[in-house]
Design an enzyme around this catalytic site. Sequence first.
Site, PDB file in Angstrom:
ATOM      1  N   LYS A  50       0.928  -1.300   0.300  1.00  0.00           N
ATOM      2  CA  LYS A  50      -0.089   0.374   0.375  1.00  0.00           C
ATOM      3  C   LYS A  50       1.056   1.400  -0.281  1.00  0.00           C
ATOM      4  O   LYS A  50       1.859   1.494   0.121  1.00  0.00           O
ATOM      5  CB  LYS A  50      -0.921   0.295   0.668  1.00  0.00           C
ATOM      6  CG  LYS A  50      -1.807  -1.265   1.091  1.00  0.00           C
ATOM      7  CD  LYS A  50      -3.298  -1.403   0.003  1.00  0.00           C
ATOM      8  CE  LYS A  50      -3.077  -2.752   0.469  1.00  0.00           C
ATOM      9  NZ  LYS A  50      -3.861  -3.279   0.984  1.00  0.00           N
TER      10      LYS A  50
HETATM   11  C1  LIG Z   1      -5.098  -4.763   1.611  1.00  0.00           C
HETATM   12  C2  LIG Z   1      -6.542  -4.199   1.605  1.00  0.00           C
HETATM   13  C3  LIG Z   1      -7.528  -4.135   3.090  1.00  0.00           C
HETATM   14  C4  LIG Z   1      -7.142  -5.360   4.041  1.00  0.00           C
HETATM   15  O1  LIG Z   1      -5.506  -4.680   4.343  1.00  0.00           O
HETATM   16  P1  LIG Z   1      -5.073  -5.481   5.430  1.00  0.00           P
HETATM   17  O2  LIG Z   1      -3.932  -4.440   6.420  1.00  0.00           O
HETATM   18  O3  LIG Z   1      -4.061  -6.467   4.751  1.00  0.00           O
HETATM   19  O4  LIG Z   1      -5.703  -5.908   6.450  1.00  0.00           O
HETATM   20  C5  LIG Z   1      -8.831  -4.542   2.911  1.00  0.00           C
HETATM   21  N1  LIG Z   1      -9.186  -3.749   1.850  1.00  0.00           N
HETATM   22  C6  LIG Z   1      -8.477  -3.122   0.583  1.00  0.00           C
HETATM   23  C7  LIG Z   1      -9.347  -3.283  -0.324  1.00  0.00           C
HETATM   24  C8  LIG Z   1      -7.314  -3.645   0.338  1.00  0.00           C
HETATM   25  O5  LIG Z   1      -6.623  -3.434  -0.503  1.00  0.00           O
END
Ligand SMILES: *Cc1c(COP(=O)(O)O)cnc(C)c1O
Length: 386
Positions: free
Chosen positions: A189
């Site tokens: 991210k």
């Molecule tokens: C990455 C992601 C999540 C979950 O995040 P984590 O930190 O991996 O638990 C939830 N929703 C979307 C759309 C994502 O891309």
Amino acid sequence: RDGLAVSGEFIPYGRQIIEDDDVAAVVSVLRGDWLTTGPTVVAFEEEFAAFVEAPHAVAVSSGTAALHLSALAADLGPGDEVIVPALTFVASANAARYVGATVVFADVDPRTWLIDLDSVRELITDRTKAIVGVDYAGAPCDWPALRGIADAHELVLIEDAAHAPGATINSRPVGSIADFTCFSFHPVKHLTTAEGGMVTTTTVERAARLRSLRGHGIANDFRARESAGTWEYDQRELGYNYRLPDTACALGLSQLHKQPRWLARRREIARRYDQAFSGMPHIETQVVPEGRESAWHLYPVRITAPDAAEARARAFSHMREAGIGVNVHYRPVYLNSYYRDLGYPEGLCPEAEAIYSGLLSLPMWPGLTETQQDRVVSTLEAALRG
Ligand SMILES: *Cc1c(COP(=O)(O)O)cnc(C)c1O
């Protein structure tokens, strides 16, 4: 992975950037008095809240935990229906399942690939309690319109902004609009804490509830007890240990300072891709409507060749073989076995399924060079020519 690279180095679709000052920030917390809940958590929450112009931010152990706590703090439970777009990561829908609520999948708009407002309106029943909007690839949903629908039906608005820190709509950053906005700090991210997440929210009451649920349902932490000179605590509800440690927050804070630079770079890469693909046959790109600025977590393209699924499969293997880490985001959630077993049928959201059949995420992260980007474009072009 390296074995796949036949021409030049492997280009991932996304990855973290860790610089010396990020390492130094973590080491400094490691050598200090607090490893977990200490002053860096508060500093990270405050600076993140300022970054997205939110009144309150609560750091948690993952983006998934952020969604789970939002569902709990919104008092969702068995018998409640929660509207979620089909084109997203499974975690957006799982949050409703954690609290026993029923997921109702909305289709997406064929141009923006974001939750379709007509689909949302049609799906609202007496049991609907919340709408989860997902800023897919980093493009904000039509939040003012969703706010209007939510207010008219007294629904809670939850925003999955895992792709969208720094995105804006009518100059307002996501994070300041929905009742709960959830962010993820997974390495792929925009900014990372290894694992981690954040919920931003609009009222003191909601922030307090999130903090309580993050720490076992105990209202005051031990520092508050110490300063009040008491050992007493009271667990008032069933909470979790979803804390994000000081060490992780030190990394997050250091990474947060780089966001303006990294966001500018992501937007530049998106502009170059947009230019390269405008007019290229068999390729559609995501439309970001006027007044909205995407944070560009992903750069997905849609292959629209007559047999899109086959053309996509060919392009996928061609690019992987050329050392380009393309990926697919996402198979509509209800096509996963867990949701199929709950009874959701194929064909439920035709637009999401049609878009999915041609989707391909191209490399998008601030470290991508122009030379690498040009290689991505020419390789895709060659793959589509067959
Ligand atoms: C990455 C992601 C999540 C979950 O995040 P984590 O930190 O991996 O638990 C939830 N929703 C979307 C759309 C994502 O891309």
